[in-house]
Motif scaffolding. Structure first.
Motif: not given
Length: 291
Positions: A75, A150, A132, A78, A136, A167
């Motif tokens: 994360k 990512m 999360a 993220t 995404a 994510p």
């Protein structure tokens, strides 16, 4: 009688000479001997690194390049993409798929909208898997699209053993990274004040739900580790307990990043992090440059 006293004086003098000799030997011992006092700890985790983000040097390395499951330390990436692509007031949409993500989650209904700042807090404090996933989909259009973003960002940061799929770090066989790569990602994350503020927020209310930051180091960080900046916890049954932590070393202001992967217990995740950062803070400048 006189002979006995003379012998005692002689022995005392001999002991004093030996003691002085040992003191001189210690004072002028070779650097490699003096460095014994700064020997790195043996830590009970699968992998670990300590990274000096200011000098861009690895100070400690235990299987640091080996690909492993990172759990929710994912994360951090993220969060980086969130602050790069969304302003604080922009909206993050929670879809049906996002709302069904496994725990840990915030428990939002499909169709809920959060501001990006609220989403960032839920991500860093609660480690919310549903949020999360919503991030995404909002930024990348889908989980797959966001994963591509990512991985591009990971390459730009300098990661060489990273392949993100999700994510949120929920288990996927192909979703792996290394302790060194997460150290690089953590160092990048703490350059964003928005992320650091979220990491350092102890409590917040989001969509009517009060959440508390789950990182224990936020509440009572030992002085020995330096000034706590922030970090991210993680756990899955396959990854075990993971923790990335950034601190500022008091002696020179350098940013140190510790990453531990695969601790068998949560308490060990924190204990080994403290041991590593305490050791890194006690190293002399010459030992740092020699690492």
């Amino acid at each position: 009688m006189f002979s006995v006293r003379r012998n005692r004086v002689w022995w005392r003098a001999l002991v004093a000479v030996i003691a002085c000799g040992w003191a001189l030997m210690s004072a002028f011992a070779p650097p490699q001997v003096q460095a014994e006092t700064a020997r790195p700890p043996a830590v009970n985790v699968k992998a670990a690194v300590v990274y000096d983000a200011t000098d861009r040097k690895i100070l400690y390395d235990k299987r640091g390049d080996e690909p492993m499951y990172p759990a929710s330390t994912t994360k951090l990436m993220t969060a980086i993409l969130l602050v790069q692509h969304l302003r604080p007031e922009d909206l993050v949409y929670i879809s049906e798929t996002a709302s069904r993500q496994p725990r840990v989650r915030l428990g939002l209904r499909p169709g809920t909208e959060l501001t990006a700042e609220q989403a960032l807090l839920a991500l860093m404090m609660k480690s919310a898997n549903d949020v999360a996933y919503g991030i995404a989909e909002t930024i990348g259009g889908s989980q797959a699209g966001f994963a591509r973003m990512m991985n591009v960002e990971a390459r730009l940061i300098g990661c060489t053993h990273t392949q993100f799929v999700t994510p949120n770090g929920l288990h996927a066989e192909a979703h792996t990274t290394s302790a060194k790569d997460i150290a690089l990602i953590t160092a990048k994350a703490v350059t964003y004040p928005r992320i650091v503020r979220a990491m350092q927020t102890p409590q917040a209310t989001i969509a009517g739900k009060t959440i508390r930051n789950g990182n224990r180091l936020l509440y009572s960080p030992p002085a020995s580790i330096g000034q706590f900046i922030g970090g991210k916890t993680g756990f899955t049954s396959r990854a075990m307990y993971c923790l990335a932590t950034a601190v500022r070393r008091p002696s020179d202001g350098h940013i140190l990043v510790s990453v531990v992967f695969g601790a068998p217990r949560k308490s060990l995740m924190y204990r080994e992090t403290v041991r590593l950062l305490t050791w890194a803070n006690r190293m002399s400048p010459s030992e740092h440059s020699a690492s």
